[in-house]
Write a protein that holds these residues in place. Structure first.
Motif, short mmCIF file in Angstrom:
data_model
loop_
_atom_site.label_atom_id
_atom_site.label_comp_id
_atom_site.label_asym_id
_atom_site.label_seq_id
_atom_site.Cartn_x
_atom_site.Cartn_y
_atom_site.Cartn_z
N GLY A 53 0.72 -1.37 0.04
CA GLY A 53 0.02 -0.04 -0.03
C GLY A 53 0.84 1.15 0.00
N ALA A 54 1.95 1.32 0.68
CA ALA A 54 2.72 2.63 0.71
C ALA A 54 3.58 2.68 -0.60
N TYR A 57 1.06 4.28 -2.86
CA TYR A 57 0.66 5.49 -2.56
C TYR A 57 1.56 6.42 -2.93
N SER A 58 2.92 5.93 -2.84
CA SER A 58 4.08 6.96 -3.02
C SER A 58 4.65 6.86 -4.52
N THR A 64 -4.41 5.51 -8.14
CA THR A 64 -3.70 4.57 -7.61
C THR A 64 -3.20 5.03 -6.08
N LYS A 65 -3.15 6.17 -5.74
CA LYS A 65 -2.73 6.91 -4.52
C LYS A 65 -3.98 6.48 -3.51
N GLU A 66 -5.07 6.45 -3.89
CA GLU A 66 -6.38 6.34 -3.09
C GLU A 66 -6.42 4.85 -2.92
N GLY A 68 -3.97 3.10 -2.72
CA GLY A 68 -2.62 2.65 -1.69
C GLY A 68 -3.12 3.15 -0.33
N LYS A 69 -3.85 4.25 -0.10
CA LYS A 69 -4.42 4.64 1.15
C LYS A 69 -5.29 3.80 1.72
N GLN A 70 -6.34 3.10 0.77
CA GLN A 70 -7.19 2.23 1.30
C GLN A 70 -6.46 0.82 1.59
N THR A 71 -5.37 0.55 1.02
CA THR A 71 -4.72 -0.77 1.30
C THR A 71 -4.05 -0.79 2.72
#
Length: 97
Positions: A53-54, A57-58, A64-66, A68-71
């Motif tokens: 997820g990080a 996000y990065s 895909t950033k959202e 990543g936050k959800q993961t």
């Protein structure tokens, strides 16, 4: 230049007892062993999902950033549930012993 070496064979140590290692003393001991094994496995999966997820996000765009936050959020929820699960197993183990 000549180098002479001598190697001695190494042998395994004889077993200290004739009992198998996998015999559990009680059902409570089996539950404790399974609890420790599953907790370790779940923490490893949690770590992998959090890192995934990080990375999402990065290293990604807006969509895909959202994700990543959800993961990472779901990984943290799973971590909390993983830490609470041994409590439930301890309560069950109290009934068995």
């Amino acid at each position: 230049m000549t180098v002479l070496t001598y190697a001695e064979p190494s042998y395994a140590a004889p077993p200290s007892s004739s009992e198998p290692l996998a015999i559990a003393g009680s059902l409570g001991e089996v539950i404790g062993n399974v609890k420790a094994w599953l907790t370790g496995l779940a923490v490893a999966v949690w770590g992998a999902m959090f890192v995934y997820g990080a990375l999402l996000y990065s290293a990604a765009g807006i969509g895909t950033k959202e994700m990543g936050k959800q993961t990472m959020r779901y990984a943290c929820i799973g971590f909390v549930l993983t830490m609470l699960a041994p409590l439930a197993l301890t309560i069950l183990q109290g009934f068995v012993d």
